[in-house]
Design a protein around this motif. Structure first.
Motif, short mmCIF file in Angstrom:
data_model
loop_
_atom_site.label_atom_id
_atom_site.label_comp_id
_atom_site.label_asym_id
_atom_site.label_seq_id
_atom_site.Cartn_x
_atom_site.Cartn_y
_atom_site.Cartn_z
N MET A 32 0.77 -1.17 0.01
CA MET A 32 -0.04 0.00 -0.12
C MET A 32 0.94 1.27 -0.14
N THR A 33 0.71 2.10 -0.94
CA THR A 33 1.28 3.31 -1.20
C THR A 33 0.86 4.41 -0.15
N ASN A 34 1.65 5.39 0.09
CA ASN A 34 1.33 6.46 1.04
C ASN A 34 0.84 7.54 -0.04
N HIS A 35 -0.54 7.98 0.19
CA HIS A 35 -1.10 9.06 -0.57
C HIS A 35 -0.79 10.44 -0.34
N ASN A 36 -0.30 10.71 1.21
CA ASN A 36 -0.07 11.75 1.49
C ASN A 36 1.57 11.85 1.76
N ILE A 37 2.40 11.91 0.67
CA ILE A 37 3.67 11.82 0.76
C ILE A 37 4.56 13.13 1.33
N LYS A 38 5.19 12.88 2.45
CA LYS A 38 5.94 14.00 3.19
C LYS A 38 7.22 13.79 3.56
N PRO A 39 8.18 13.18 2.60
CA PRO A 39 9.55 12.77 2.79
C PRO A 39 10.27 14.22 3.37
N THR A 40 11.27 13.88 4.32
CA THR A 40 11.96 14.95 4.90
C THR A 40 13.05 15.04 3.52
N GLU A 41 14.20 16.07 3.87
CA GLU A 41 14.93 16.26 2.86
C GLU A 41 16.12 15.12 2.65
N GLY A 42 16.37 14.46 3.90
CA GLY A 42 17.17 13.41 3.84
C GLY A 42 16.38 12.30 3.24
N GLU A 43 15.30 12.03 3.44
CA GLU A 43 14.63 10.81 2.81
C GLU A 43 14.46 11.24 1.27
N MET A 44 14.14 12.34 0.88
CA MET A 44 14.11 12.92 -0.60
C MET A 44 15.38 12.34 -1.33
N GLU A 45 16.62 12.68 -0.42
CA GLU A 45 17.92 12.37 -1.10
C GLU A 45 18.12 10.86 -1.37
N ILE A 46 17.42 9.97 -0.44
CA ILE A 46 17.40 8.52 -0.23
C ILE A 46 16.81 8.39 -1.52
N LEU A 47 15.52 8.67 -1.80
CA LEU A 47 14.47 8.30 -2.61
C LEU A 47 14.95 8.67 -4.16
N GLN A 48 15.89 9.66 -4.15
CA GLN A 48 16.31 9.92 -5.66
C GLN A 48 17.23 9.23 -5.96
#
Length: 123
Positions: free
Chosen positions: A1-17
């Motif tokens: 199940m994917t999160n529909h209200n995505i709120k990654p932190t700056e550090g999490e965004m770097e990992i996602l990238q």
């Protein structure tokens, strides 16, 4: 199940990238790609565990070394973050966001042409 209200932190965004670029990756591969001198391996591991808890990445535990993969799409995540920024920072004005972005960064001629084509397609 994917999160529909995505709120990654700056550090999490770097990992996602990194995960969007690589597809699948171990914590070590992500940590090395981030190439952060001020942050340890355990910090990267903890952030990836948090992303897993949030439902933003999946973890394959079938092997000794766990493999992570992003569950949220780059396009959808970027759209949600931009919409949030437009609402919270620019009082709902997409034009103000665009003007600020173009005023602060030098866009190449190719980027400006691409922006013009996009704007023409919206008419």
């Amino acid at each position: 199940m994917t999160n529909h209200n995505i709120k990654p932190t700056e550090g999490e965004m770097e990992i996602l990238q990194v995960l969007w670029q690589k597809g699948n990756a171990t914590v070590r591969e992500v940590h090395e790609a981030l190439n952060k001198k001020d942050s340890g391996y355990t910090t990267t591991l903890k952030l990836m565990q948090i992303l897993h808890e949030k439902g933003m990445v999946e973890r394959d535990t079938n092997q000794k070394t766990h493999i992570y993969k992003a569950l949220v799409s780059q396009d959808k995540t970027e759209k949600q973050l931009v919409n949030k920024m437009i609402d919270n920072v620019f009082n709902g004005s997409a034009a103000r966001l665009v003007m600020q972005a173009l005023g602060n960064h030098t866009a190449s001629a190719d980027e400006i042409d691409e922006i013009k084509k996009y704007l023409d397609s919206l008419k």
